[in-house]
Write a protein that holds these residues in place. Structure first.
Motif, short mmCIF file in Angstrom:
data_model
loop_
_atom_site.label_atom_id
_atom_site.label_comp_id
_atom_site.label_asym_id
_atom_site.label_seq_id
_atom_site.Cartn_x
_atom_site.Cartn_y
_atom_site.Cartn_z
N CYS A 1 22.09 -25.76 -19.95
CA CYS A 1 20.67 -25.53 -19.62
C CYS A 1 20.44 -25.76 -18.13
O CYS A 1 19.72 -25.00 -17.48
CB CYS A 1 19.77 -26.45 -20.44
N HIS A 2 21.08 -26.80 -17.58
CA HIS A 2 20.98 -27.01 -16.12
C HIS A 2 21.57 -25.82 -15.38
O HIS A 2 21.00 -25.34 -14.40
CB HIS A 2 21.73 -28.29 -15.71
N LEU A 3 22.70 -25.34 -15.84
CA LEU A 3 23.35 -24.20 -15.19
C LEU A 3 22.43 -22.97 -15.18
O LEU A 3 22.28 -22.31 -14.15
CB LEU A 3 24.67 -23.88 -15.93
N GLU B 1 25.98 -28.58 -23.88
CA GLU B 1 24.81 -27.69 -24.01
C GLU B 1 23.72 -28.09 -23.02
O GLU B 1 23.07 -27.23 -22.42
CB GLU B 1 24.26 -27.76 -25.44
N HIS B 2 23.53 -29.39 -22.86
CA HIS B 2 22.53 -29.87 -21.89
C HIS B 2 22.90 -29.38 -20.48
O HIS B 2 22.04 -28.90 -19.74
CB HIS B 2 22.46 -31.39 -21.94
N GLU B 3 24.17 -29.47 -20.15
CA GLU B 3 24.61 -29.01 -18.83
C GLU B 3 24.47 -27.48 -18.71
O GLU B 3 24.18 -26.96 -17.63
CB GLU B 3 26.04 -29.46 -18.53
N SER C 1 15.51 -29.58 -13.46
CA SER C 1 15.19 -30.96 -13.78
C SER C 1 14.95 -31.07 -15.28
O SER C 1 14.11 -30.36 -15.84
CB SER C 1 13.94 -31.42 -13.05
N CYS C 2 15.70 -31.97 -15.91
CA CYS C 2 15.52 -32.11 -17.36
C CYS C 2 14.28 -32.92 -17.71
O CYS C 2 13.99 -33.15 -18.87
CB CYS C 2 16.78 -32.63 -18.05
N ARG C 3 13.54 -33.37 -16.69
CA ARG C 3 12.28 -34.06 -16.97
C ARG C 3 11.10 -33.08 -16.98
O ARG C 3 9.99 -33.44 -17.32
CB ARG C 3 12.03 -35.15 -15.92
#
Ligand SMILES: [Zn+2]
Length: 250
Positions: A144-146, A140-142, A156-158
């Motif tokens: 969001c990047h996609l 799921e995190h990836e 950027s997840c920051r």
């Protein structure tokens, strides 16, 4: 659904939970390799199945029906700390939409090591009950990047935009995982840490040295006057990669 709606999707917590469980149920039903919450075998085709389920349940099949580019899925046996990664072309901003190409890569090391420690293993701020759930949260995190990459050509997840997307879409309260890492497993199971003096057998001989790194195996620096590695004091070493269970603390 429009591309511009992707980044503003939002689901209430109960719905997120229900959808995540539905993905799990459907994945276990359709994958020939997964047969429970404990992952012991997984193929890249399983990641594709997982993606299709998320697309269907969370993205209204946007990727199946409208995404013009190419998506690839891979498993890494080298990623020992990072659980997932989204790889994209450096010149993404200059590419035509149909040239967009993303690769979602997942670490199998971390999935297969899941059971090795008995403690809380939260991913993105959410407690996980098994390695399959951990895989979903990492994935799921990836995703969001996609979505950020596809919609904004950078990610950027920051940053706040990512964090808003991750909480709205999947209820993630933070980025990152607390999955067991090899160094922690080494300490818990074998009492071994970086800096420890150890000995081991190789080619019928006994060697002793110091652990300098722990990944899938331990890296041992063994003093040897003809060795190719040199420390600041000029002492020379040979380097060995040794499975943890073959090491003896000395
Ligand atoms: Zn990230």
């Amino acid at each position: 659904m429009l591309k511009s709606d992707l980044s503003s999707l939002q689901y209430p917590p109960a719905e997120i939970h229900a959808k995540r469980e539905e993905v799990r149920r459907a994945l276990l039903q359709s994958s020939p390799h997964l047969n429970g919450g404990r992952i012991t075998r997984i193929l890249e085709s399983d990641l594709k199945l997982l993606f299709d389920l998320y697309d269907q349940l969370f993205f209204y099949d946007y990727f199946r029906d409208q995404f013009p580019g190419q998506l690839l899925f891979s498993l890494s046996a080298r990623m020992t700390k990072t659980a997932g990664q989204t790889i994209y072309p450096r010149n993404l901003k200059e590419l035509f939409p149909h040239k967009e190409r993303y690769e979602l890569r997942i670490s199998v090391i971390l999935l297969f090591s899941y059971e090795k420690l008995d403690r809380d293993k939260a991913v993105n701020g959410i407690k996980t009950r098994d390695s399959l759930e951990a895989l979903q949260l990492v994935f799921e995190h990836e995703l969001c990047h996609l979505i950020e990459l596809h919609c904004f050509k950078e990610t950027s997840c920051r940053q706040k935009r990512f964090q808003a997307l991750a909480v709205n879409l999947f209820g993630h309260t933070e980025s990152g995982h607390r999955l067991p890492l090899m160094a922690e497993i080494a300490t818990a199971k074998y009492g071994l840490s970086v800096g420890d003096r150890v000995s081991f057998q190789a080619e019928g001989e006994t060697f002793s040295g110091v652990i300098s790194r722990i990944t899938r195996r331990a890296t041992i620096m063994v003093p040897d006057k003809n060795g190719p590695y040199r420390d600041q004091e000029g002492r020379r070493y040979c380097k060995f990669y040794v499975p943890l269970h073959l090491l003896q603390k000395s």
